[in-house]
Design a protein around this motif. Structure first.
Motif, PDB file in Angstrom:
ATOM      1  N   ALA A  47      61.871 -36.523   9.663  1.00 18.75           N
ATOM      2  CA  ALA A  47      61.196 -37.767  10.048  1.00 18.75           C
ATOM      3  C   ALA A  47      61.489 -38.935   9.112  1.00 18.75           C
ATOM      4  O   ALA A  47      61.698 -40.065   9.563  1.00 18.75           O
ATOM      5  N   PHE A  48      61.494 -38.663   7.797  1.00 20.03           N
ATOM      6  CA  PHE A  48      61.576 -39.758   6.824  1.00 20.03           C
ATOM      7  C   PHE A  48      62.822 -39.733   5.949  1.00 20.03           C
ATOM      8  O   PHE A  48      63.040 -40.637   5.156  1.00 20.03           O
ATOM      9  N   GLY A  49      63.615 -38.675   6.067  1.00 21.99           N
ATOM     10  CA  GLY A  49      64.804 -38.569   5.228  1.00 21.99           C
ATOM     11  C   GLY A  49      64.530 -37.780   3.968  1.00 21.99           C
ATOM     12  O   GLY A  49      63.438 -37.264   3.762  1.00 21.99           O
ATOM     13  N   GLY A  50      65.533 -37.709   3.125  1.00 22.79           N
ATOM     14  CA  GLY A  50      65.424 -36.860   1.949  1.00 22.79           C
ATOM     15  C   GLY A  50      65.612 -35.418   2.383  1.00 22.79           C
ATOM     16  O   GLY A  50      65.465 -35.087   3.560  1.00 22.79           O
ATOM     17  N   SER A  51      65.939 -34.579   1.446  1.00 16.10           N
ATOM     18  CA  SER A  51      66.138 -33.172   1.785  1.00 16.10           C
ATOM     19  C   SER A  51      64.808 -32.431   1.773  1.00 16.10           C
ATOM     20  O   SER A  51      63.862 -32.851   1.093  1.00 16.10           O
ATOM     21  N   ALA A  52      64.769 -31.347   2.510  1.00 16.66           N
ATOM     22  CA  ALA A  52      63.570 -30.498   2.478  1.00 16.66           C
ATOM     23  C   ALA A  52      63.330 -30.019   1.053  1.00 16.66           C
ATOM     24  O   ALA A  52      62.185 -29.935   0.599  1.00 16.66           O
ATOM     25  N   GLU A  53      64.417 -29.730   0.345  1.00 15.01           N
ATOM     26  CA  GLU A  53      64.291 -29.272  -1.047  1.00 15.01           C
ATOM     27  C   GLU A  53      63.645 -30.331  -1.932  1.00 15.01           C
ATOM     28  O   GLU A  53      62.832 -30.004  -2.795  1.00 15.01           O
ATOM     29  N   SER A  54      63.964 -31.606  -1.701  1.00 16.05           N
ATOM     30  CA  SER A  54      63.361 -32.659  -2.526  1.00 16.05           C
ATOM     31  C   SER A  54      61.861 -32.785  -2.265  1.00 16.05           C
ATOM     32  O   SER A  54      61.080 -33.032  -3.184  1.00 16.05           O
ATOM     33  N   TRP A  55      61.456 -32.584  -1.017  1.00 13.11           N
ATOM     34  CA  TRP A  55      60.021 -32.616  -0.707  1.00 13.11           C
ATOM     35  C   TRP A  55      59.304 -31.448  -1.372  1.00 13.11           C
ATOM     36  O   TRP A  55      58.222 -31.600  -1.940  1.00 13.11           O
ATOM     37  N   LEU A  56      59.923 -30.267  -1.312  1.00 13.80           N
ATOM     38  CA  LEU A  56      59.324 -29.091  -1.953  1.00 13.80           C
ATOM     39  C   LEU A  56      59.298 -29.246  -3.472  1.00 13.80           C
ATOM     40  O   LEU A  56      58.356 -28.806  -4.133  1.00 13.80           O
ATOM     41  N   GLN A  57      60.330 -29.867  -4.027  1.00 12.48           N
ATOM     42  CA  GLN A  57      60.392 -30.084  -5.475  1.00 12.48           C
ATOM     43  C   GLN A  57      59.238 -30.969  -5.936  1.00 12.48           C
ATOM     44  O   GLN A  57      58.643 -30.717  -6.984  1.00 12.48           O
ATOM     45  N   GLN A  58      58.917 -31.987  -5.161  1.00 14.15           N
ATOM     46  CA  GLN A  58      57.774 -32.839  -5.514  1.00 14.15           C
ATOM     47  C   GLN A  58      56.493 -32.019  -5.592  1.00 14.15           C
ATOM     48  O   GLN A  58      55.690 -32.181  -6.513  1.00 14.15           O
ATOM     49  N   GLN A  59      56.307 -31.145  -4.602  1.00 19.56           N
ATOM     50  CA  GLN A  59      55.110 -30.301  -4.594  1.00 19.56           C
ATOM     51  C   GLN A  59      55.115 -29.352  -5.779  1.00 19.56           C
ATOM     52  O   GLN A  59      54.099 -29.173  -6.452  1.00 19.56           O
ATOM     53  N   ALA A  60      56.266 -28.739  -6.055  1.00 15.48           N
ATOM     54  CA  ALA A  60      56.366 -27.796  -7.177  1.00 15.48           C
ATOM     55  C   ALA A  60      56.090 -28.488  -8.507  1.00 15.48           C
ATOM     56  O   ALA A  60      55.393 -27.931  -9.368  1.00 15.48           O
TER      57      ALA A  60
END
Length: 114
Positions: free
Chosen positions: A65-78
């Motif tokens: 939806a917004f771009g960026g990799s799924a890994e980057s979104w998970l990294q923020q959470q981690a």
């Protein structure tokens, strides 16, 4: 020797990032963003308000939806979760097992996989 990593001081909850960098600039309401992500308004609201984290599935949805990799979104959470855990690390009671190999070591387990 242990590898040092750069740690952010009190990283924001990813929900705050999503609200500030994704929803607000696009003028999206929570309901409209939730519909676009294919989740309920309640699910997205819990994430935006810091009551839930980014799951692997949600990371895929955010990436699409917004771009960026799924890994980057998970990294923020981690990063956020690890910062919170470290803040409370004094409460941990853990015994150190000397001689235990690190996951990246090429020890007996690596040899057994060959």
């Amino acid at each position: 020797m242990a590898k040092k990593t750069l740690q952010m001081h009190e990283p924001p909850h990813p929900g705050e990032v999503i609200r500030l960098l994704c929803l607000e600039p696009l003028g999206l309401t929570v309901g409209r963003a939730a519909a676009g992500l294919g989740v309920t308004r309640k699910t997205l609201s819990q994430l935006l308000n810091g009551h839930a984290g980014i799951s692997s599935e949600m990371a895929l949805r955010l990436s699409e939806a917004f771009g960026g990799s799924a890994e980057s979104w998970l990294q923020q959470q981690a990063q956020h979760d690890l910062w919170r855990a470290r803040r409370n690390a004094g409460d941990l009671r853990v015994e150190r097992f000397h001689g235990a190999r690190q996951p990246h070591d090429d020890g007996p387990a690596a040899s057994a996989r060959s």
